[in-house]
Write an enzyme that holds these catalytic residues in place. Structure first.
Site, short mmCIF file in Angstrom:
data_model
loop_
_atom_site.label_atom_id
_atom_site.label_comp_id
_atom_site.label_asym_id
_atom_site.label_seq_id
_atom_site.Cartn_x
_atom_site.Cartn_y
_atom_site.Cartn_z
N GLU A 67 0.52 34.66 -9.89
CA GLU A 67 1.09 33.31 -9.89
C GLU A 67 0.18 32.29 -9.20
OE1 GLU A 67 4.49 32.30 -11.03
OE2 GLU A 67 3.99 34.06 -12.20
N ASP A 85 3.33 23.06 -18.72
CA ASP A 85 3.89 24.14 -19.55
C ASP A 85 5.27 23.78 -20.09
OD1 ASP A 85 5.36 24.28 -17.24
OD2 ASP A 85 5.16 26.44 -16.96
N THR A 90 6.40 23.01 -10.98
CA THR A 90 6.48 24.42 -10.59
C THR A 90 6.12 24.48 -9.12
OG1 THR A 90 5.88 25.21 -12.79
CG2 THR A 90 5.51 26.70 -10.96
#
Length: 282
Positions: A67, A85, A90
């Site tokens: 990640e 994305d 995020t």
């Protein structure tokens, strides 16, 4: 270097009771030599799971390698960016997303335990952008305030709590129900982190269902290695359904490596690669 390969989640999807709970047969240790004379039998030995603190630490590091391209998962509480994305921002130790509901759940919980925190004012905006990649009501200061919140021990605890509630605990529970060991539980966990557990074809439950069409888990009489290979085959298929996840090295040069070596207990030392970067845990 950050590598932009993150999870795809069904909005607000949780695990819990939706997961299957097939009983796992207990594994007993051998009776002591004098058991026959004394009439005593040895108590069953509980196998270590991914929830063992040392194993959980390993899991956090391996997921962080994929990640965040780093084993230092505790440095990621303050992480936040939009990786383009389609899921908005995020952030945090497990990639909470503003567009998939889990970031909203996190900030709502944080506000319950600490009203008036620096992120509380963004709750209306987070509710509005849920399900989209929009930053409406979040820019320009949300990222700055996220970093500020990450200095608060209560916010770190909140991230830990939501990671465990939504991802870690359910995957370990399902792994134990399926009769798989520490590696298998980790394989489930990594899949849930990326794919969530919604109703879409690439969700965890449907990856598992796809694997069930090819093999059976140990709890249903199957071979553990055969089952995990079938699960990883289904996982790779799911990853290839989306361009952002089409690099399957977190499976091919990490989880498959451990499985080929027969390291079902995820024992150290561990060596693997993700997106071309090499990692080691001694």
């Amino acid at each position: 270097m950050f590598t932009p390969h993150r999870k795809i989640l069904a909005t607000g999807a949780l695990l819990g009771s939706a997961l299957l709970t097939v009983p796992v047969a207990a594994h007993a240790t051998a009776a002591p030599p004098d058991a026959a004379r004394t009439g005593l039998t040895a108590a069953p030995a509980a196998a270590a799971g991914l929830d063992d603190p040392a194993k959980k630490e390993i899991a956090m590091k391996i997921v962080s390698s994929a990640e965040n391209s780093s084993l230092d998962w505790k440095a990621q509480y303050k992480y936040i960016e939009d990786i383009d994305d389609g899921r908005g921002y995020t952030a945090g130790i497990i990639g909470f997303c503003s567009g998939t509901g889990d970031m909203l759940d996190l900030v709502e919980y944080y506000t319950q335990v600490k009203p008036g925190n620096v992120l509380a004012k963004y709750l209306p905006a987070l509710r509005e952008v849920d399900g989209s990649d929009s930053h409406a009501g979040l820019d320009p200061n949300f990222t700055r305030d996220w970093v500020k919140a990450a200095q608060d021990a209560e916010f770190k605890k909140a991230q830990d709590r939501e990671r465990d509630r939504v991802y870690f605990n359910p995957s370990v529970k399902q792994g134990k129900s399926d009769g798989v060991g520490v590696l298998g539980q980790f394989i489930y966990y990594d899949a849930i982190v990326m794919h969530g557990d919604g109703s879409d074809p690439t969700s965890f439950r449907n990856i598992r269902a796809r694997a069930l069409s090819k093999a059976r888990p140990p709890s249903q009489g199957g071979n553990e290695t055969t089952w995990l290979n079938a699960f990883l085959d289904a996982r790779v298929w799911a990853m290839k359904q989306e361009e952002a996840h089409s690099d399957t090295s977190r499976v091919d040069t990490a989880q498959r490596v451990f499985l080929r070596k027969g390291n079902l207990n995820l024992d150290t030392p561990l060596d693997w690669k993700v997106y071309g970067d090499s990692f080691h845990i001694g």
